[in-house]
Design a protein around this motif. Structure first.
Motif, PDB file in Angstrom:
ATOM      1  N   GLN A 261      -3.936  18.809  -6.893  1.00  0.00           N
ATOM      2  CA  GLN A 261      -3.323  19.651  -6.010  1.00  0.00           C
ATOM      3  C   GLN A 261      -4.314  20.719  -5.370  1.00  0.00           C
ATOM      4  O   GLN A 261      -3.810  21.672  -4.696  1.00  0.00           O
ATOM      5  CB  GLN A 261      -2.317  20.278  -6.577  1.00  0.00           C
ATOM      6  CG  GLN A 261      -1.123  19.329  -7.318  1.00  0.00           C
ATOM      7  CD  GLN A 261      -0.652  18.303  -6.458  1.00  0.00           C
ATOM      8  OE1 GLN A 261      -0.223  18.688  -5.339  1.00  0.00           O
ATOM      9  NE2 GLN A 261      -0.616  16.958  -7.141  1.00  0.00           N
ATOM     10  N   GLY A 262      -5.639  20.636  -5.973  1.00  0.00           N
ATOM     11  CA  GLY A 262      -6.407  21.449  -5.412  1.00  0.00           C
ATOM     12  C   GLY A 262      -6.621  22.944  -6.202  1.00  0.00           C
ATOM     13  O   GLY A 262      -7.228  23.659  -5.600  1.00  0.00           O
TER      14      GLY A 262
ATOM     15  N   THR B   5      -2.502  16.494 -23.793  1.00  0.00           N
ATOM     16  CA  THR B   5      -1.616  17.292 -22.863  1.00  0.00           C
ATOM     17  C   THR B   5      -2.066  18.267 -21.880  1.00  0.00           C
ATOM     18  O   THR B   5      -1.936  18.093 -20.688  1.00  0.00           O
ATOM     19  CB  THR B   5      -0.491  17.598 -23.665  1.00  0.00           C
ATOM     20  OG1 THR B   5       0.133  16.679 -24.462  1.00  0.00           O
ATOM     21  CG2 THR B   5       0.682  18.042 -22.629  1.00  0.00           C
ATOM     22  N   ILE B   6      -3.003  18.905 -22.439  1.00  0.00           N
ATOM     23  CA  ILE B   6      -3.789  20.147 -21.678  1.00  0.00           C
ATOM     24  C   ILE B   6      -4.490  19.439 -20.747  1.00  0.00           C
ATOM     25  O   ILE B   6      -4.601  20.058 -19.401  1.00  0.00           O
ATOM     26  CB  ILE B   6      -4.532  20.938 -22.526  1.00  0.00           C
ATOM     27  CG1 ILE B   6      -3.358  21.826 -23.510  1.00  0.00           C
ATOM     28  CG2 ILE B   6      -5.185  22.059 -21.781  1.00  0.00           C
ATOM     29  CD1 ILE B   6      -3.880  22.741 -24.431  1.00  0.00           C
ATOM     30  N   ASN B   7      -5.350  18.446 -21.136  1.00  0.00           N
ATOM     31  CA  ASN B   7      -6.042  17.663 -20.040  1.00  0.00           C
ATOM     32  C   ASN B   7      -5.452  17.313 -18.943  1.00  0.00           C
ATOM     33  O   ASN B   7      -5.854  17.100 -17.727  1.00  0.00           O
ATOM     34  CB  ASN B   7      -7.125  16.864 -20.664  1.00  0.00           C
ATOM     35  CG  ASN B   7      -8.053  17.456 -21.830  1.00  0.00           C
ATOM     36  OD1 ASN B   7      -8.525  18.701 -21.564  1.00  0.00           O
ATOM     37  ND2 ASN B   7      -8.636  16.581 -22.629  1.00  0.00           N
ATOM     38  N   GLN B   8      -4.342  16.408 -19.231  1.00  0.00           N
ATOM     39  CA  GLN B   8      -3.501  15.916 -17.998  1.00  0.00           C
ATOM     40  C   GLN B   8      -2.959  16.835 -17.029  1.00  0.00           C
ATOM     41  O   GLN B   8      -2.941  16.685 -16.155  1.00  0.00           O
ATOM     42  CB  GLN B   8      -2.421  15.040 -18.858  1.00  0.00           C
ATOM     43  CG  GLN B   8      -1.885  14.104 -17.911  1.00  0.00           C
ATOM     44  CD  GLN B   8      -0.957  13.249 -18.583  1.00  0.00           C
ATOM     45  OE1 GLN B   8      -0.235  13.544 -19.397  1.00  0.00           O
ATOM     46  NE2 GLN B   8      -0.958  11.974 -18.138  1.00  0.00           N
ATOM     47  N   ILE B   9      -2.601  18.105 -17.625  1.00  0.00           N
ATOM     48  CA  ILE B   9      -2.070  19.102 -16.967  1.00  0.00           C
ATOM     49  C   ILE B   9      -3.249  19.431 -15.627  1.00  0.00           C
ATOM     50  O   ILE B   9      -2.935  19.834 -14.744  1.00  0.00           O
ATOM     51  CB  ILE B   9      -1.434  20.475 -17.615  1.00  0.00           C
ATOM     52  CG1 ILE B   9      -0.272  20.111 -18.511  1.00  0.00           C
ATOM     53  CG2 ILE B   9      -1.200  21.506 -16.751  1.00  0.00           C
ATOM     54  CD1 ILE B   9       0.413  20.853 -19.293  1.00  0.00           C
ATOM     55  N   ARG B  10      -4.228  19.873 -16.628  1.00  0.00           N
ATOM     56  CA  ARG B  10      -5.441  20.178 -15.687  1.00  0.00           C
ATOM     57  C   ARG B  10      -5.787  19.123 -14.593  1.00  0.00           C
ATOM     58  O   ARG B  10      -5.965  19.585 -13.375  1.00  0.00           O
ATOM     59  CB  ARG B  10      -6.664  20.410 -16.569  1.00  0.00           C
ATOM     60  CG  ARG B  10      -6.509  21.986 -17.548  1.00  0.00           C
ATOM     61  CD  ARG B  10      -7.867  22.068 -18.168  1.00  0.00           C
ATOM     62  NE  ARG B  10      -7.757  23.129 -18.916  1.00  0.00           N
ATOM     63  CZ  ARG B  10      -8.289  24.454 -18.599  1.00  0.00           C
ATOM     64  NH1 ARG B  10      -8.643  24.394 -17.170  1.00  0.00           N
ATOM     65  NH2 ARG B  10      -8.318  25.510 -19.318  1.00  0.00           N
TER      66      ARG B  10
ATOM     67  N   LEU C 133       2.503  27.898 -10.959  1.00  0.00           N
ATOM     68  CA  LEU C 133       3.698  27.285 -10.259  1.00  0.00           C
ATOM     69  C   LEU C 133       4.577  27.983  -9.326  1.00  0.00           C
ATOM     70  O   LEU C 133       4.936  27.608  -8.321  1.00  0.00           O
ATOM     71  CB  LEU C 133       4.595  26.718 -11.498  1.00  0.00           C
ATOM     72  CG  LEU C 133       4.035  25.616 -12.282  1.00  0.00           C
ATOM     73  CD1 LEU C 133       5.199  25.278 -13.229  1.00  0.00           C
ATOM     74  CD2 LEU C 133       3.641  24.395 -11.517  1.00  0.00           C
ATOM     75  N   GLU C 134       4.536  29.255  -9.448  1.00  0.00           N
ATOM     76  CA  GLU C 134       5.330  30.359  -8.497  1.00  0.00           C
ATOM     77  C   GLU C 134       4.482  30.600  -7.423  1.00  0.00           C
ATOM     78  O   GLU C 134       4.895  30.681  -6.104  1.00  0.00           O
ATOM     79  CB  GLU C 134       5.669  31.564  -9.297  1.00  0.00           C
ATOM     80  CG  GLU C 134       6.281  32.575  -8.602  1.00  0.00           C
ATOM     81  CD  GLU C 134       7.776  32.065  -8.282  1.00  0.00           C
ATOM     82  OE1 GLU C 134       8.493  32.236  -7.117  1.00  0.00           O
ATOM     83  OE2 GLU C 134       8.270  31.143  -8.846  1.00  0.00           O
TER      84      GLU C 134
ATOM     85  N   GLU D 214       2.117  24.495  -2.169  1.00  0.00           N
ATOM     86  CA  GLU D 214       1.279  23.399  -2.246  1.00  0.00           C
ATOM     87  C   GLU D 214       1.702  22.396  -3.335  1.00  0.00           C
ATOM     88  O   GLU D 214       0.878  21.140  -3.306  1.00  0.00           O
ATOM     89  CB  GLU D 214      -0.219  23.800  -2.605  1.00  0.00           C
ATOM     90  CG  GLU D 214      -0.867  25.070  -1.871  1.00  0.00           C
ATOM     91  CD  GLU D 214      -1.803  25.653  -2.514  1.00  0.00           C
ATOM     92  OE1 GLU D 214      -2.780  25.111  -3.041  1.00  0.00           O
ATOM     93  OE2 GLU D 214      -2.055  27.047  -2.540  1.00  0.00           O
ATOM     94  N   ILE D 215       2.726  22.305  -4.138  1.00  0.00           N
ATOM     95  CA  ILE D 215       3.071  21.512  -5.316  1.00  0.00           C
ATOM     96  C   ILE D 215       4.342  21.142  -4.834  1.00  0.00           C
ATOM     97  O   ILE D 215       5.206  21.769  -4.705  1.00  0.00           O
ATOM     98  CB  ILE D 215       2.956  22.189  -6.752  1.00  0.00           C
ATOM     99  CG1 ILE D 215       1.769  22.868  -6.818  1.00  0.00           C
ATOM    100  CG2 ILE D 215       3.220  21.626  -7.751  1.00  0.00           C
ATOM    101  CD1 ILE D 215       1.790  23.618  -8.266  1.00  0.00           C
ATOM    102  N   SER D 216       4.385  19.756  -4.883  1.00  0.00           N
ATOM    103  CA  SER D 216       5.584  18.964  -4.414  1.00  0.00           C
ATOM    104  C   SER D 216       6.604  19.147  -5.626  1.00  0.00           C
ATOM    105  O   SER D 216       6.404  19.512  -6.868  1.00  0.00           O
ATOM    106  CB  SER D 216       5.553  17.565  -4.121  1.00  0.00           C
ATOM    107  OG  SER D 216       5.078  17.014  -5.459  1.00  0.00           O
ATOM    108  N   PRO D 217       8.086  18.929  -5.339  1.00  0.00           N
ATOM    109  CA  PRO D 217       8.972  19.466  -6.272  1.00  0.00           C
ATOM    110  C   PRO D 217       9.008  18.490  -7.384  1.00  0.00           C
ATOM    111  O   PRO D 217       9.180  18.633  -8.586  1.00  0.00           O
ATOM    112  CB  PRO D 217      10.343  19.062  -5.610  1.00  0.00           C
ATOM    113  CG  PRO D 217       9.919  19.481  -4.078  1.00  0.00           C
ATOM    114  CD  PRO D 217       8.542  19.224  -3.953  1.00  0.00           C
TER     115      PRO D 217
END
Length: 355
Positions: free
Chosen positions: A155-156, A144-149, A174-175, A180-183
């Motif tokens: 997203q750069g 899960t952590i690797n997928q988040i990374r 996220l804030e 840069e991050i889509s909804p």
């Protein structure tokens, strides 16, 4: 060859059982090595079937429910032997099917010098299940952590290595990177983060249960007196080998864990390679981790009783090789503590290599 029926099986000396999910296949031999039993039964009929058979040696391959079947047969007066699959394979003849597998198991069980798997108690199986669930959850958390990374990198956005670094900065990312991050990606990341936190809580709960068992169980508590070994390793050792009675000495246990060199010896020449990595890979990984922790603290080697041997090993070996050598010593020491029912007492006048 025509097999005898159950009513003609008084001469059976060994039975091979191929364990399946719903059905068991039985093949029995008499004292002359002649096949006198060939039968397929349902799992629920196992006890009733064996109650009608003469008491003898019963071989089965190490697999799921083998320990349960072994305990049940022992209560009926049989002599069960749980055999590693690698020792059964040389006895297989012809095409692979359930009856041929059962016959190979029976022939392997007749070997007098065959090393078998120790029968596990229900407490050992329960403890082993806790370790397996925790190991799966840790692997799931890492995935899960690797997928988040990976999604953040797309997203750069990169985060320094380490689980805690990502966890402490995730909400701020996220804030601060809202533009840069889509909804949709933000929703996906928050869902993965929720999965991460849930798995974390599950790992903490199981770890706490394992630690409690480690403190309350006598054998585990004794093993924990060995430097570098905590409740996770001590309970894993007890779950795997109980009191270690299946091994004659500590070096046999270390070899079973896979912490000895692989041999390629022939013609009187002894050729040693990398470690064999046979046996319990989970336990081997834990012992090597414990050895690495000890190697990180050289100022404590003397207080732990490791100084003479470990200093010489570090001076003449690469780091990883020294870690495996120390893991081997820890395994041998753990077996000694289990076998003699004692605790670890460092002897600074005796090199660790003599343990």
């Amino acid at each position: 060859m025509k097999s005898k029926t159950l009513g003609d099986t008084d001469e059976i000396t060994v039975i091979g059982v191929d364990i399946g999910k719903e059905t068991f296949h039985l093949v029995g031999f008499d004292h002359a090595g002649e096949r006198v039993l060939r039968k397929k039964i349902k799992r629920l009929a196992l006890k009733a079937t064996f109650e009608k058979l003469p008491r003898c040696v019963v071989g089965m391959e190490a697999c799921m429910s083998a320990h349960f079947v072994s305990r049940m047969l022992r209560e009926l007066g049989f002599e069960p032997r749980i055999i590693p699959a690698i020792y059964v394979k040389p006895f297989n003849k012809g095409q692979k099917n359930d009856y041929n597998d059962a016959e190979a198991i029976a022939e392997a069980a007749m070997r007098p010098n065959l090393r078998t798997v120790a029968e596990k108690s229900q407490d050992q199986l329960d403890l082993q299940a806790l370790h397996r669930v925790r190991s799966r959850l840790v692997a799931r958390r890492t995935a899960t952590i690797n997928q988040i990374r990976a999604f953040l990198i797309e997203q750069g956005i990169t985060v320094r290595a380490g689980r805690h670094a990502l966890q402490s900065s995730f909400e701020a990312i996220l804030e601060n990177r809202r533009a840069e991050i889509s909804p949709r990606m933000r929703t996906t990341l928050l869902g993965l983060y929720g999965d991460w936190l849930w798995v974390d809580e599950r790992i903490k709960a199981i770890s706490s249960e394992i630690e409690e068992i480690g403190r309350s169980e006598e054998n585990s508590a004794n093993i924990m007196t060995i430097p570098g070994i905590g409740p996770l390793i001590s309970t894993a050792i007890v779950a795997a080998i109980g009191q270690g009675d299946v091994f004659d000495r500590g070096r046999d246990f270390a070899a079973w864990v896979g912490l000895v060199p692989r041999q390629f010896s022939t013609g009187g020449r002894t050729i040693l390679g990398r470690i064999s990595k046979r046996g319990n890979g989970y336990l081997r990984m834990l012992l090597v981790q414990a050895a690495n922790v000890i190697l990180m603290r050289p100022h404590r080697w003397d207080a732990l009783g490791f100084e003479p041997w470990l200093r010489g090993a570090v001076d003449r070996m690469p780091h990883n090789k020294a870690a495996v050598a120390l893991a081997n010593k820890l395994a041998r020491t753990a077996w000694s503590v289990l076998h003699y029912g004692s605790t670890y007492e460092p002897n600074r006048n005796k090199p660790l290599g003599a343990i």
